[in-house]
Design a protein around this motif. Structure first.
Motif, PDB file in Angstrom:
ATOM      1  N   VAL A 103       0.827  -1.206   0.000  1.00  0.00           N
ATOM      2  CA  VAL A 103       0.000   0.000   0.000  1.00  0.00           C
ATOM      3  C   VAL A 103       0.861   1.254   0.000  1.00  0.00           C
ATOM      4  O   VAL A 103       0.394   2.343  -0.348  1.00  0.00           O
ATOM      5  CB  VAL A 103      -0.969  -0.022   1.200  1.00  0.00           C
ATOM      6  CG1 VAL A 103      -0.213   0.133   2.515  1.00  0.00           C
ATOM      7  CG2 VAL A 103      -2.055   1.045   1.067  1.00  0.00           C
ATOM      8  N   SER A 104       2.114   1.108   0.337  1.00  0.00           N
ATOM      9  CA  SER A 104       3.042   2.242   0.300  1.00  0.00           C
ATOM     10  C   SER A 104       3.502   2.566  -1.125  1.00  0.00           C
ATOM     11  O   SER A 104       4.060   3.634  -1.372  1.00  0.00           O
ATOM     12  CB  SER A 104       4.266   1.940   1.173  1.00  0.00           C
ATOM     13  OG  SER A 104       4.904   0.742   0.737  1.00  0.00           O
ATOM     14  N   GLY A 105       3.263   1.634  -2.050  1.00  0.00           N
ATOM     15  CA  GLY A 105       3.651   1.864  -3.442  1.00  0.00           C
ATOM     16  C   GLY A 105       4.106   0.581  -4.095  1.00  0.00           C
ATOM     17  O   GLY A 105       4.664  -0.299  -3.430  1.00  0.00           O
TER      18      GLY A 105
ATOM     19  N   THR B 120      -5.629   9.517   3.005  1.00  0.00           N
ATOM     20  CA  THR B 120      -6.246   9.288   1.706  1.00  0.00           C
ATOM     21  C   THR B 120      -5.449   9.868   0.544  1.00  0.00           C
ATOM     22  O   THR B 120      -5.352   9.256  -0.519  1.00  0.00           O
ATOM     23  CB  THR B 120      -7.667   9.874   1.686  1.00  0.00           C
ATOM     24  OG1 THR B 120      -7.614  11.248   2.053  1.00  0.00           O
ATOM     25  CG2 THR B 120      -8.581   9.137   2.638  1.00  0.00           C
ATOM     26  N   ASP B 121      -4.888  11.054   0.719  1.00  0.00           N
ATOM     27  CA  ASP B 121      -4.198  11.687  -0.406  1.00  0.00           C
ATOM     28  C   ASP B 121      -2.967  10.898  -0.823  1.00  0.00           C
ATOM     29  O   ASP B 121      -2.667  10.763  -2.020  1.00  0.00           O
ATOM     30  CB  ASP B 121      -3.807  13.121  -0.045  1.00  0.00           C
ATOM     31  CG  ASP B 121      -5.004  14.044   0.072  1.00  0.00           C
ATOM     32  OD1 ASP B 121      -6.089  13.667  -0.439  1.00  0.00           O
ATOM     33  OD2 ASP B 121      -4.877  15.131   0.669  1.00  0.00           O
ATOM     34  N   VAL B 122      -2.247  10.358   0.146  1.00  0.00           N
ATOM     35  CA  VAL B 122      -1.052   9.569  -0.175  1.00  0.00           C
ATOM     36  C   VAL B 122      -1.453   8.268  -0.870  1.00  0.00           C
ATOM     37  O   VAL B 122      -0.852   7.869  -1.875  1.00  0.00           O
ATOM     38  CB  VAL B 122      -0.215   9.301   1.082  1.00  0.00           C
ATOM     39  CG1 VAL B 122       0.910   8.314   0.778  1.00  0.00           C
ATOM     40  CG2 VAL B 122       0.360  10.598   1.628  1.00  0.00           C
ATOM     41  N   VAL B 123      -2.482   7.604  -0.343  1.00  0.00           N
ATOM     42  CA  VAL B 123      -2.947   6.375  -0.986  1.00  0.00           C
ATOM     43  C   VAL B 123      -3.439   6.673  -2.402  1.00  0.00           C
ATOM     44  O   VAL B 123      -3.188   5.899  -3.331  1.00  0.00           O
ATOM     45  CB  VAL B 123      -4.049   5.704  -0.149  1.00  0.00           C
ATOM     46  CG1 VAL B 123      -4.640   4.512  -0.906  1.00  0.00           C
ATOM     47  CG2 VAL B 123      -3.493   5.239   1.187  1.00  0.00           C
ATOM     48  N   ALA B 124      -4.115   7.800  -2.583  1.00  0.00           N
ATOM     49  CA  ALA B 124      -4.576   8.178  -3.928  1.00  0.00           C
ATOM     50  C   ALA B 124      -3.400   8.306  -4.884  1.00  0.00           C
ATOM     51  O   ALA B 124      -3.500   7.949  -6.065  1.00  0.00           O
ATOM     52  CB  ALA B 124      -5.365   9.482  -3.866  1.00  0.00           C
ATOM     53  N   GLY B 125      -2.278   8.803  -4.398  1.00  0.00           N
ATOM     54  CA  GLY B 125      -1.091   8.894  -5.236  1.00  0.00           C
ATOM     55  C   GLY B 125      -0.554   7.524  -5.607  1.00  0.00           C
ATOM     56  O   GLY B 125      -0.104   7.307  -6.747  1.00  0.00           O
TER      57      GLY B 125
ATOM     58  N   LEU C  42     -12.654   5.467   0.834  1.00  0.00           N
ATOM     59  CA  LEU C  42     -11.936   4.583  -0.084  1.00  0.00           C
ATOM     60  C   LEU C  42     -12.012   5.104  -1.513  1.00  0.00           C
ATOM     61  O   LEU C  42     -11.013   5.105  -2.240  1.00  0.00           O
ATOM     62  CB  LEU C  42     -12.511   3.172  -0.008  1.00  0.00           C
ATOM     63  CG  LEU C  42     -12.258   2.383   1.277  1.00  0.00           C
ATOM     64  CD1 LEU C  42     -13.020   1.059   1.241  1.00  0.00           C
ATOM     65  CD2 LEU C  42     -10.772   2.132   1.485  1.00  0.00           C
ATOM     66  N   ALA C  43     -13.197   5.547  -1.907  1.00  0.00           N
ATOM     67  CA  ALA C  43     -13.362   6.053  -3.268  1.00  0.00           C
ATOM     68  C   ALA C  43     -12.478   7.275  -3.506  1.00  0.00           C
ATOM     69  O   ALA C  43     -11.910   7.443  -4.591  1.00  0.00           O
ATOM     70  CB  ALA C  43     -14.832   6.396  -3.520  1.00  0.00           C
TER      71      ALA C  43
END
Length: 437
Positions: free
Chosen positions: A113-115, A142-147, A213-214
């Protein structure tokens, strides 16, 4: 002259006048038509102008005037092309995929999940895998996961997946099973706590969690668990579910009411819930992730513990995850992920489920250690599964090669793979993942 003579003259004049009027009525009128009710205020034409019917161009000295035409009649307007159904859209897309790309659609690879790491990227680009499971733990928000999701979506390409976009999944049940945390993500209570809420309130809460999540770009949540633990006293001994408080209650009715409410809330947010772990892990003692030989000898094909899954299907869920346990009272010959009795007989026929049947992890689960990795996904698809989940991205190439080898050697199996890929594409079409954008 006599009165009779004058009557004859008058009658003759009447005949002549009638002929004149008849001729005038039959001849073309002047170029300026009488105004209709809509344009009765229109000015008369000035000397030198000629007024024609609407839609014609008229020319007066030194100028050109175009009178707007009437709108076309409805019968002359071409009808828009019919919108293809999800099945039609899926069929058209399937026809564009290579055999390798079709196999990629029936696989889901793990990514931190970190990339994504190199192995995940290789699975997406070299093995054509079309779906990703975000694993581990993140507290970045959320913003980091969105990236991270954006970096995964950037791998979609014509050579990789023919441009077909990805299902991005995670585990966001709540309690001890919550992969995504931090700013923008709620602290979701465990299912055993959610089970004390009014179902309507739980649905509203789940919609909020689904919106989070979305916002991060996740479109599938491997939740809720619809496993019925038969009692609070047994819960601590139930290693995969009760030990972690993942149960919504201790009766099928309680599990159904609250689990389905959670699923509906996720769907309200545009995130597909995947109910699990069919036909249930609430009666086992060991965890299939860490132990082999995990068996449920209680559950039967038409038993009461199936009810929550049936209710979820009736509520419209499009994803169902299969347990990795063994159920000898249902199928004494095969564990659940290799059982056509469970997947075709129960999920498809008994429940009438038409969506994606996804496996639990078949790469790192100790329960499956008896089977070669190259056989696991192929056996799952052959038995009626739709998408094989491999959380270990380093093992995934073996799954892909195993399916491809069997596909090349067995035409009937190749047709089964195509049917599974078509089902994935159909649900992607329903989710807007085949349209442009």
């Amino acid at each position: 002259m006599s009165r009779r003579w004058w009557l004859g003259v008058v009658a003759g004049l009447a005949v002549v006048l009638g002929i004149i009027f008849a001729v005038n009525a039959a001849s073309p009128g002047p170029t300026t038509a009488a105004p209709t009710e809509r344009d009765s205020t229109a000015p008369a034409p000035t000397p030198g102008q000629t007024t024609t019917a609407p839609g014609q161009t008229t020319t007066a000295p030194g100028q050109t005037t175009t009178v707007p035409s009437q709108p076309p009649s409805p019968s002359s307007v071409p009808s828009p092309p019919p919108v293809p159904s999800p099945v039609q859209e899926a069929q058209r897309t399937l026809a564009t995929l290579t055999p390798e790309q079709r196999v990629g659609q029936v696989l889901m690879v793990g990514s931190p999940v970190s990339g994504p790491d190199a192995a995940t990227l290789a699975a997406l680009n070299e093995d054509h895998v079309g779906n990703v499971f975000l694993k581990g733990r993140s507290y970045a928000g959320t913003d980091v996961v969105a990236g991270v999701v954006a970096s995964l979506q950037a791998q979609v390409s014509a050579p990789g997946t023919a441009g077909v976009r990805q299902f991005i999944a995670t585990d966001q049940e709540g309690g001890m099973v919550q992969i995504m945390n931090g700013p923008g993500f709620s602290d979701i209570p465990a299912a055993v706590v959610q089970g004390a809420l009014d179902p309507g309130q739980l649905r509203a809460d789940a919609k909020l969690w689904g919106n989070e999540l979305a916002h991060a770009g996740v479109n599938v949540n491997f939740a809720p668990s619809l496993d019925t633990v038969p009692g609070a006293d047994f819960a601590p001994a139930n290693a995969p579910i009760g030990h972690f408080g993942r149960e919504y209650g201790y009766t099928p009715a309680d599990v159904s009411a609250h689990g389905v409410a959670f699923a509906q809330g996720m769907a309200d947010a545009g995130v597909a819930p995947a109910v699990k772990h069919f036909p249930g892990l609430g009666r086992v003692s060991a965890n299939t992730d860490t132990t082999s030989g995990v068996t449920d000898g209680i559950t039967v094909r038409n038993g009461p513990f199936i009810a929550p899954f049936r209710d979820a299907v009736r509520a419209g869920v499009r994803w169902m995850m299969i347990s990795n346990a063994s159920y000898p009272s249902i199928d004494p010959g095969e564990i659940a992920p290799f059982s056509s009795i469970i997947m075709r007989g129960m999920v498809r026929d008994d429940l009438g489920f038409t969506g994606i049947i996804v496996s639990d992890d078949i790469c790192d689960a100790v329960q499956l250690s008896f089977a070669a990795p190259s056989d696991r996904a192929a056996d799952f698809i052959a038995a009626g599964g739709t998408m094989a989940l491999c959380t270990n991205q380093n093992i995934l190439p073996q799954l892909s090669q195993g399916i491809l080898a069997r596909q090349a050697a067995d035409q009937a199996f190749a047709a089964v793979v195509d049917a599974a890929a078509l089902k994935v594409l159909e649900v992607k079409a329903e989710s807007g993942l085949l349209s442009a954008g």
